[in-house]
Design a protein around this motif. Structure first.
Motif, PDB file in Angstrom:
ATOM      1  N   CYS A  15       0.878  -1.220   0.000  1.00  0.00           N
ATOM      2  CA  CYS A  15       0.000   0.000   0.000  1.00  0.00           C
ATOM      3  C   CYS A  15       0.878   1.221   0.000  1.00  0.00           C
ATOM      4  CB  CYS A  15      -0.885   0.108   1.227  1.00  0.00           C
ATOM      5  SG  CYS A  15      -1.825  -1.371   1.584  1.00  0.00           S
ATOM      6  N   ILE A  16       0.759   2.040  -0.671  1.00  0.00           N
ATOM      7  CA  ILE A  16       1.611   3.208  -0.741  1.00  0.00           C
ATOM      8  C   ILE A  16       0.904   4.376  -0.075  1.00  0.00           C
ATOM      9  CG2 ILE A  16       2.783   4.803  -2.297  1.00  0.00           C
ATOM     10  CD1 ILE A  16       3.934   1.978  -2.225  1.00  0.00           C
ATOM     11  N   GLY A  17       1.662   5.176   0.644  1.00  0.00           N
ATOM     12  CA  GLY A  17       1.097   6.340   1.323  1.00  0.00           C
ATOM     13  C   GLY A  17       2.085   6.844   2.338  1.00  0.00           C
ATOM     14  N   LEU A  18       1.911   8.082   2.761  1.00  0.00           N
ATOM     15  CA  LEU A  18       2.922   8.674   3.617  1.00  0.00           C
ATOM     16  C   LEU A  18       2.366   9.268   4.895  1.00  0.00           C
ATOM     17  CD1 LEU A  18       4.996  10.523   0.867  1.00  0.00           C
ATOM     18  CD2 LEU A  18       5.403   8.279   1.839  1.00  0.00           C
ATOM     19  N   ASN A  19       1.106   9.132   5.164  1.00  0.00           N
ATOM     20  CA  ASN A  19       0.518   9.820   6.305  1.00  0.00           C
ATOM     21  C   ASN A  19       0.281   8.890   7.471  1.00  0.00           C
ATOM     22  OD1 ASN A  19       0.332  12.284   4.868  1.00  0.00           O
ATOM     23  ND2 ASN A  19      -1.512  11.507   3.832  1.00  0.00           N
ATOM     24  N   VAL A  20       0.478   9.401   8.686  1.00  0.00           N
ATOM     25  CA  VAL A  20       0.290   8.610   9.894  1.00  0.00           C
ATOM     26  C   VAL A  20      -1.122   8.053   9.978  1.00  0.00           C
ATOM     27  CG1 VAL A  20       0.218   8.731  12.401  1.00  0.00           C
ATOM     28  CG2 VAL A  20       2.051   9.862  11.175  1.00  0.00           C
ATOM     29  N   HIS A  21      -2.099   8.869   9.574  1.00  0.00           N
ATOM     30  CA  HIS A  21      -3.485   8.438   9.780  1.00  0.00           C
ATOM     31  C   HIS A  21      -3.877   7.256   8.895  1.00  0.00           C
ATOM     32  CE1 HIS A  21      -3.895  11.406   6.411  1.00  0.00           C
ATOM     33  NE2 HIS A  21      -4.722  10.479   5.966  1.00  0.00           N
ATOM     34  N   ASP A 282      16.751   5.766  18.016  1.00  0.00           N
ATOM     35  CA  ASP A 282      17.509   5.582  16.774  1.00  0.00           C
ATOM     36  C   ASP A 282      17.186   4.271  16.066  1.00  0.00           C
ATOM     37  OD1 ASP A 282      18.769   8.001  16.898  1.00  0.00           O
ATOM     38  OD2 ASP A 282      20.671   7.228  17.673  1.00  0.00           O
ATOM     39  N   SER A 283      16.518   3.342  16.753  1.00  0.00           N
ATOM     40  CA  SER A 283      16.244   2.050  16.128  1.00  0.00           C
ATOM     41  C   SER A 283      15.361   2.198  14.891  1.00  0.00           C
ATOM     42  CB  SER A 283      15.600   1.092  17.130  1.00  0.00           C
ATOM     43  OG  SER A 283      14.333   1.563  17.543  1.00  0.00           O
ATOM     44  N   TYR A 284      14.529   3.233  14.846  1.00  0.00           N
ATOM     45  CA  TYR A 284      13.641   3.432  13.698  1.00  0.00           C
ATOM     46  C   TYR A 284      14.436   3.918  12.484  1.00  0.00           C
ATOM     47  CZ  TYR A 284      10.061   2.701  17.162  1.00  0.00           C
ATOM     48  OH  TYR A 284       9.296   2.136  18.149  1.00  0.00           O
ATOM     49  N   ALA A 285      15.360   4.839  12.695  1.00  0.00           N
ATOM     50  CA  ALA A 285      16.199   5.300  11.598  1.00  0.00           C
ATOM     51  C   ALA A 285      17.116   4.175  11.106  1.00  0.00           C
ATOM     52  CB  ALA A 285      17.029   6.506  12.038  1.00  0.00           C
ATOM     53  N   LEU A 286      17.632   3.370  12.030  1.00  0.00           N
ATOM     54  CA  LEU A 286      18.501   2.253  11.645  1.00  0.00           C
ATOM     55  C   LEU A 286      17.719   1.209  10.863  1.00  0.00           C
ATOM     56  CD1 LEU A 286      20.472   2.066  14.979  1.00  0.00           C
ATOM     57  CD2 LEU A 286      21.550   2.297  12.719  1.00  0.00           C
ATOM     58  N   ASP A 287      16.478   0.999  11.223  1.00  0.00           N
ATOM     59  CA  ASP A 287      15.645   0.058  10.492  1.00  0.00           C
ATOM     60  C   ASP A 287      15.404   0.552   9.065  1.00  0.00           C
ATOM     61  OD1 ASP A 287      14.178  -2.383  10.580  1.00  0.00           O
ATOM     62  OD2 ASP A 287      12.330  -1.213  10.575  1.00  0.00           O
ATOM     63  N   MET A 288      15.161   1.852   8.935  1.00  0.00           N
ATOM     64  CA  MET A 288      14.978   2.431   7.605  1.00  0.00           C
ATOM     65  C   MET A 288      16.277   2.359   6.801  1.00  0.00           C
ATOM     66  SD  MET A 288      12.508   5.650   8.613  1.00  0.00           S
ATOM     67  CE  MET A 288      12.262   6.208   6.924  1.00  0.00           C
ATOM     68  N   LEU A 289      17.402   2.554   7.475  1.00  0.00           N
ATOM     69  CA  LEU A 289      18.690   2.447   6.800  1.00  0.00           C
ATOM     70  C   LEU A 289      18.892   1.042   6.253  1.00  0.00           C
ATOM     71  CD1 LEU A 289      21.494   3.466   6.010  1.00  0.00           C
ATOM     72  CD2 LEU A 289      22.252   2.996   8.356  1.00  0.00           C
ATOM     73  N   SER A 290      18.476   0.037   7.012  1.00  0.00           N
ATOM     74  CA  SER A 290      18.660  -1.342   6.555  1.00  0.00           C
ATOM     75  C   SER A 290      17.886  -1.607   5.275  1.00  0.00           C
ATOM     76  CB  SER A 290      18.240  -2.332   7.651  1.00  0.00           C
ATOM     77  OG  SER A 290      16.835  -2.429   7.745  1.00  0.00           O
ATOM     78  N   THR A 291      16.670  -1.079   5.178  1.00  0.00           N
ATOM     79  CA  THR A 291      15.895  -1.320   3.962  1.00  0.00           C
ATOM     80  C   THR A 291      16.408  -0.467   2.807  1.00  0.00           C
ATOM     81  OG1 THR A 291      13.667  -1.762   3.179  1.00  0.00           O
ATOM     82  CG2 THR A 291      14.022   0.361   4.210  1.00  0.00           C
ATOM     83  N   TYR A 292      16.985   0.682   3.103  1.00  0.00           N
ATOM     84  CA  TYR A 292      17.612   1.482   2.045  1.00  0.00           C
ATOM     85  C   TYR A 292      18.797   0.726   1.447  1.00  0.00           C
ATOM     86  CZ  TYR A 292      20.381   5.125  -0.211  1.00  0.00           C
ATOM     87  OH  TYR A 292      21.118   5.854  -1.112  1.00  0.00           O
ATOM     88  N   TYR A 409       8.194   6.267  13.073  1.00  0.00           N
ATOM     89  CA  TYR A 409       8.906   6.234  11.802  1.00  0.00           C
ATOM     90  C   TYR A 409       8.802   7.576  11.099  1.00  0.00           C
ATOM     91  CZ  TYR A 409       9.924   1.223  11.767  1.00  0.00           C
ATOM     92  OH  TYR A 409      10.430  -0.025  12.044  1.00  0.00           O
ATOM     93  N   ASN A 410       7.632   8.215  11.165  1.00  0.00           N
ATOM     94  CA  ASN A 410       7.449   9.487  10.479  1.00  0.00           C
ATOM     95  C   ASN A 410       8.239  10.622  11.121  1.00  0.00           C
ATOM     96  OD1 ASN A 410       5.884   8.753   8.306  1.00  0.00           O
ATOM     97  ND2 ASN A 410       3.941   9.234   9.270  1.00  0.00           N
TER      98      ASN A 410
END
Length: 447
Positions: A15-21, A282-292, A409-410
């Motif tokens: 699902c694509i989207g960028l909003n918290v809600h 920082d675990s959220y940024a590191l998780d995003m880094l892993s998928t990047y 994450y946001n």
């Protein structure tokens, strides 16, 4: 909660989207029994099924260093039956009513679950209460499961190419903390253990005040609570002190390098970096880094090392977000004719590029979309919701953490990806392993 992009490689060793809600709120009710059992219930009448799970806050880090593998052993042993359920009947009973069941053990927890038709909720609750109160722990069961675990170790570690990566990394990454051994533990320790030691482990950890019971699915709240009290309220509270690690692993400031000769054809490179506690922001940024780095065919390392340079056959970035502080694993298998040194250099070049330049706005927006899709997906089943509610309660002290994950994450900014790469990908504190074919071992006549 489990991080979203962890590779299934670690299970050999979540699902694509960028909003918290866009993330629907997970509504739930919770209460606590007098014996200390935390109970969380989520109602979803979309489908006539229900997930019943029990998370015991015990993993390999709670073990005696001379008796490793106990938590994983009990994952198996508690399927043996109980005083009221015959040996070997536990799985048959759930499967006979159209249900599925399973369990797993990690460094931090042991998790059991069943997914059954909702009209069999009472049966599933009864089965889990029997596991907690009347588990069958005797010589026959212990000897049976010893053989099961031995075979699992052979298949997942000893006979599988690159299968020893996790234990080899952990024992070099941790010198003080009990994360230094994997959940599979030592066969020597299990063979040496006496029956009374297994009984003591059971009475210490598999008690209501060390557990979270979660129900998610087609339930009536009042009826479910009534059954829960019927089957679990009578279970005595544990009287033993529950051992928790009190040591903190010092941050490494020297690189550790080693070579492992394995029954493989292609070299592999493993890099492991220090990670903060599971609940660290920082675990959220590191998780995003892993998928990047390796999350899909269009990720950085796949594009650069697998497609363009063709130095790697396979590449993966795996953040082990452990309760007391984990490790970030970079794992690559070299392409035919590529030396381990060359692959390591190519990996390091890309990591240094991220540290120096960060990531583009386009890539960052793509990451946010991937995160939202993963958050929605992991909460798209009653089994996933049950597990995430339990982990939220145990590791964050609040089941409502399940509804805050996308928000966290946001909060990660594009510059945070670069910042955590600089802070945690420190070469002076990493572990580097080169896996080489046994034929390359010095002194081996077959070279």
């Amino acid at each position: 909660m489990k991080k979203l992009f962890a590779s299934t490689l670690i299970t050999a060793f979540l699902c694509i989207g960028l909003n918290v809600h866009a993330q629907n709120e997970i509504k739930f009710k919770e209460f606590k029994l007098d014996n200390g059992l935390n109970v969380i219930m989520h109602q979803d009448k979309t489908t006539p099924i229900v997930a019943v799970s029990v998370l015991y806050h015990v993993g390999s880090k709670n073990e005696n260093p001379e008796r490793t593998g106990f938590a994983h052993f009990f994952e198996h042993l508690l399927f043996e039956g109980s005083e009221n359920i015959g040996r070997g009947e536990y799985m048959k009973k759930i499967q006979s009513i159209g249900g599925t069941l399973n369990a797993y053990t990690s460094n931090d927890q042991t998790y059991y679950y069943e997914v059954v038709p909702s009209n069999y909720l009472e049966t599933a609750l009864y089965m889990e209460s029997e596991r907690m109160l009347h588990a069958k722990i005797d010589t026959v069961g212990v000897n049976t499961q010893r053989e099961v675990v031995k075979e699992e170790r052979r298949q997942r570690y000893e006979n599988q190419p690159y299968g020893t990566i996790l234990p080899e990394v952990l024992k070099r990454s941790y010198h003080v903390h009990p994360y230094q051994w994997p959940p599979i533990g030592s066969m020597e320790h299990l063979n040496s253990a006496r029956l009374d030691e297994f009984m003591d482990f059971y009475k210490t950890f598999y008690v209501p005040n060390n557990a979270v019971l979660t129900i998610a699915g087609d339930i009536d709240y009042d009826q479910a609570e009534k059954w829960i009290r019927t089957y679990f309220a009578e279970i005595p509270k544990g009287t033993k002190e529950i051992p928790r690690p009190t040591v903190t692993e010092p941050r490494r400031n020297e690189e550790i390098r080693d070579v492992i000769y394995d029954n493989i054809q292609l070299p592999a490179v493993i890099e492991a970096y220090n990670l903060p506690r599971k609940d660290h922001p920082d675990s959220y940024a590191l998780d995003m880094l892993s998928t990047y780095l390796t999350g899909g065919n269009s990720s950085l390392l796949n594009k650069e090392l697998v497609d363009k340079e063709q130095v790697a056959l396979q590449i993966a970035a795996i953040p082990l977000d452990l309760e007391d502080g984990g490790v970030f694993l970079l794992y690559g298998i070299a392409n035919m004719g590529i030396e381990a040194d060359s692959l390591e250099h190519s990996i390091d070049v890309q990591i240094e590029k991220v540290k120096a330049e960060g990531i583009s706005e386009k890539d960052f927006q793509k990451l946010l979309a991937q995160v939202e899709n993963a958050v929605v997906t992991q909460n798209s089943s009653v089994a996933g919701i049950a597990e995430n509610l339990a982990e939220s309660k145990v590791y964050f002290g609040d089941a409502n953490e399940i509804n805050k994950e996308m928000e966290k994450y946001n909060k990660v900014k594009r510059e945070d990806i670069q910042r955590v790469a600089k802070e945690y990908f420190d070469r002076s504190g990493r572990v580097v392993l080169h896996y080489l074919p046994k034929s390359a071992q010095p002194g081996n006549p077959v070279q």
